[in-house]
Design a protein around this motif. Sequence first.
Motif, PDB file in Angstrom:
ATOM      1  N   ALA A  11       0.831  -1.203   0.000  1.00  0.00           N
ATOM      2  CA  ALA A  11       0.000   0.000   0.000  1.00  0.00           C
ATOM      3  C   ALA A  11       0.871   1.260   0.000  1.00  0.00           C
ATOM      4  O   ALA A  11       0.586   2.230  -0.720  1.00  0.00           O
ATOM      5  CB  ALA A  11      -0.932  -0.007   1.197  1.00  0.00           C
ATOM      6  N   CYS A  12       1.938   1.251   0.770  1.00  0.00           N
ATOM      7  CA  CYS A  12       2.857   2.405   0.809  1.00  0.00           C
ATOM      8  C   CYS A  12       3.521   2.621  -0.551  1.00  0.00           C
ATOM      9  O   CYS A  12       3.683   3.762  -0.996  1.00  0.00           O
ATOM     10  CB  CYS A  12       3.911   2.204   1.897  1.00  0.00           C
ATOM     11  N   ARG A  13       3.888   1.534  -1.206  1.00  0.00           N
ATOM     12  CA  ARG A  13       4.508   1.652  -2.537  1.00  0.00           C
ATOM     13  C   ARG A  13       3.522   2.215  -3.556  1.00  0.00           C
ATOM     14  O   ARG A  13       3.896   3.016  -4.413  1.00  0.00           O
ATOM     15  CB  ARG A  13       5.028   0.302  -3.000  1.00  0.00           C
ATOM     16  N   ASP A  17       3.981   5.621  -5.648  1.00  0.00           N
ATOM     17  CA  ASP A  17       3.943   5.597  -7.118  1.00  0.00           C
ATOM     18  C   ASP A  17       2.831   6.477  -7.696  1.00  0.00           C
ATOM     19  O   ASP A  17       2.632   6.503  -8.905  1.00  0.00           O
ATOM     20  CB  ASP A  17       3.764   4.161  -7.623  1.00  0.00           C
ATOM     21  N   GLY A  18       2.095   7.163  -6.813  1.00  0.00           N
ATOM     22  CA  GLY A  18       1.095   8.109  -7.282  1.00  0.00           C
ATOM     23  C   GLY A  18      -0.305   7.549  -7.453  1.00  0.00           C
ATOM     24  O   GLY A  18      -1.166   8.200  -8.045  1.00  0.00           O
ATOM     25  N   VAL A  19      -0.553   6.357  -6.925  1.00  0.00           N
ATOM     26  CA  VAL A  19      -1.900   5.795  -7.009  1.00  0.00           C
ATOM     27  C   VAL A  19      -2.824   6.606  -6.107  1.00  0.00           C
ATOM     28  O   VAL A  19      -2.461   6.979  -4.991  1.00  0.00           O
ATOM     29  CB  VAL A  19      -1.897   4.297  -6.609  1.00  0.00           C
ATOM     30  N   ASP A  20      -4.017   6.883  -6.593  1.00  0.00           N
ATOM     31  CA  ASP A  20      -5.033   7.637  -5.873  1.00  0.00           C
ATOM     32  C   ASP A  20      -5.263   7.003  -4.494  1.00  0.00           C
ATOM     33  O   ASP A  20      -5.514   5.804  -4.388  1.00  0.00           O
ATOM     34  CB  ASP A  20      -6.312   7.595  -6.716  1.00  0.00           C
ATOM     35  N   ILE A  21      -5.195   7.813  -3.436  1.00  0.00           N
ATOM     36  CA  ILE A  21      -5.349   7.291  -2.078  1.00  0.00           C
ATOM     37  C   ILE A  21      -6.728   6.687  -1.868  1.00  0.00           C
ATOM     38  O   ILE A  21      -6.907   5.755  -1.090  1.00  0.00           O
ATOM     39  CB  ILE A  21      -5.025   8.361  -1.017  1.00  0.00           C
ATOM     40  N   ARG A  22      -7.734   7.171  -2.598  1.00  0.00           N
ATOM     41  CA  ARG A  22      -9.083   6.594  -2.482  1.00  0.00           C
ATOM     42  C   ARG A  22      -9.105   5.172  -3.052  1.00  0.00           C
ATOM     43  O   ARG A  22      -9.812   4.314  -2.544  1.00  0.00           O
ATOM     44  CB  ARG A  22     -10.110   7.460  -3.195  1.00  0.00           C
ATOM     45  N   LEU A  26     -10.023   1.799  -0.937  1.00  0.00           N
ATOM     46  CA  LEU A  26     -10.950   0.752  -1.364  1.00  0.00           C
ATOM     47  C   LEU A  26     -10.289  -0.620  -1.367  1.00  0.00           C
ATOM     48  O   LEU A  26     -10.889  -1.614  -0.941  1.00  0.00           O
ATOM     49  CB  LEU A  26     -11.505   1.064  -2.751  1.00  0.00           C
ATOM     50  N   MET A  27      -9.047  -0.679  -1.854  1.00  0.00           N
ATOM     51  CA  MET A  27      -8.330  -1.954  -1.901  1.00  0.00           C
ATOM     52  C   MET A  27      -8.130  -2.537  -0.498  1.00  0.00           C
ATOM     53  O   MET A  27      -8.195  -3.754  -0.309  1.00  0.00           O
ATOM     54  CB  MET A  27      -6.973  -1.775  -2.578  1.00  0.00           C
ATOM     55  N   LEU A  28      -7.888  -1.663   0.474  1.00  0.00           N
ATOM     56  CA  LEU A  28      -7.657  -2.115   1.843  1.00  0.00           C
ATOM     57  C   LEU A  28      -8.960  -2.389   2.592  1.00  0.00           C
ATOM     58  O   LEU A  28      -8.950  -2.997   3.665  1.00  0.00           O
ATOM     59  CB  LEU A  28      -6.835  -1.070   2.610  1.00  0.00           C
ATOM     60  N   TYR A  39      -3.050   3.697   8.715  1.00  0.00           N
ATOM     61  CA  TYR A  39      -2.455   2.439   8.241  1.00  0.00           C
ATOM     62  C   TYR A  39      -1.146   2.696   7.497  1.00  0.00           C
ATOM     63  O   TYR A  39      -0.171   1.982   7.653  1.00  0.00           O
ATOM     64  CB  TYR A  39      -3.458   1.722   7.326  1.00  0.00           C
ATOM     65  N   LEU A  40      -1.146   3.761   6.675  1.00  0.00           N
ATOM     66  CA  LEU A  40       0.044   4.100   5.899  1.00  0.00           C
ATOM     67  C   LEU A  40       1.065   4.895   6.713  1.00  0.00           C
ATOM     68  O   LEU A  40       2.177   5.128   6.252  1.00  0.00           O
ATOM     69  CB  LEU A  40      -0.347   4.899   4.652  1.00  0.00           C
ATOM     70  N   ASN A  41       0.639   5.325   7.914  1.00  0.00           N
ATOM     71  CA  ASN A  41       1.501   6.094   8.800  1.00  0.00           C
ATOM     72  C   ASN A  41       1.999   7.373   8.118  1.00  0.00           C
ATOM     73  O   ASN A  41       3.199   7.655   8.070  1.00  0.00           O
ATOM     74  CB  ASN A  41       2.677   5.242   9.297  1.00  0.00           C
ATOM     75  N   ILE A  42       1.034   8.123   7.563  1.00  0.00           N
ATOM     76  CA  ILE A  42       1.377   9.392   6.915  1.00  0.00           C
ATOM     77  C   ILE A  42       0.805  10.547   7.725  1.00  0.00           C
ATOM     78  O   ILE A  42      -0.173  10.389   8.451  1.00  0.00           O
ATOM     79  CB  ILE A  42       0.875   9.458   5.447  1.00  0.00           C
TER      80      ILE A  42
END
Length: 66
Positions: A11-13, A17-22, A26-28, A39-42
């Motif tokens: 998920a962090c990668r 890489d610029g994948v939409d956070i939304r 959804l994937m998670l 979850y991403l610790n941002i």
Amino acid sequence: MRQSASRQLSACRLLADGVDIRIIQLMLGHSDVKQTQRYLNITDEELRRAMTGVWERRRQLRAVGK
């Protein structure tokens, strides 16, 4: 490597890489983007930048009529 660590790393990668956070949300299977942020610790600033990218892409799509 544990499955949860592998999932988080993937998920962090995707975010890097610029994948939409939304899409990542959804994937998670998260119901709230704040859950994905934890979850991403941002930071809040990193989340704001990621969301700005989402909004900008939506504006561009509307401008071309999609």
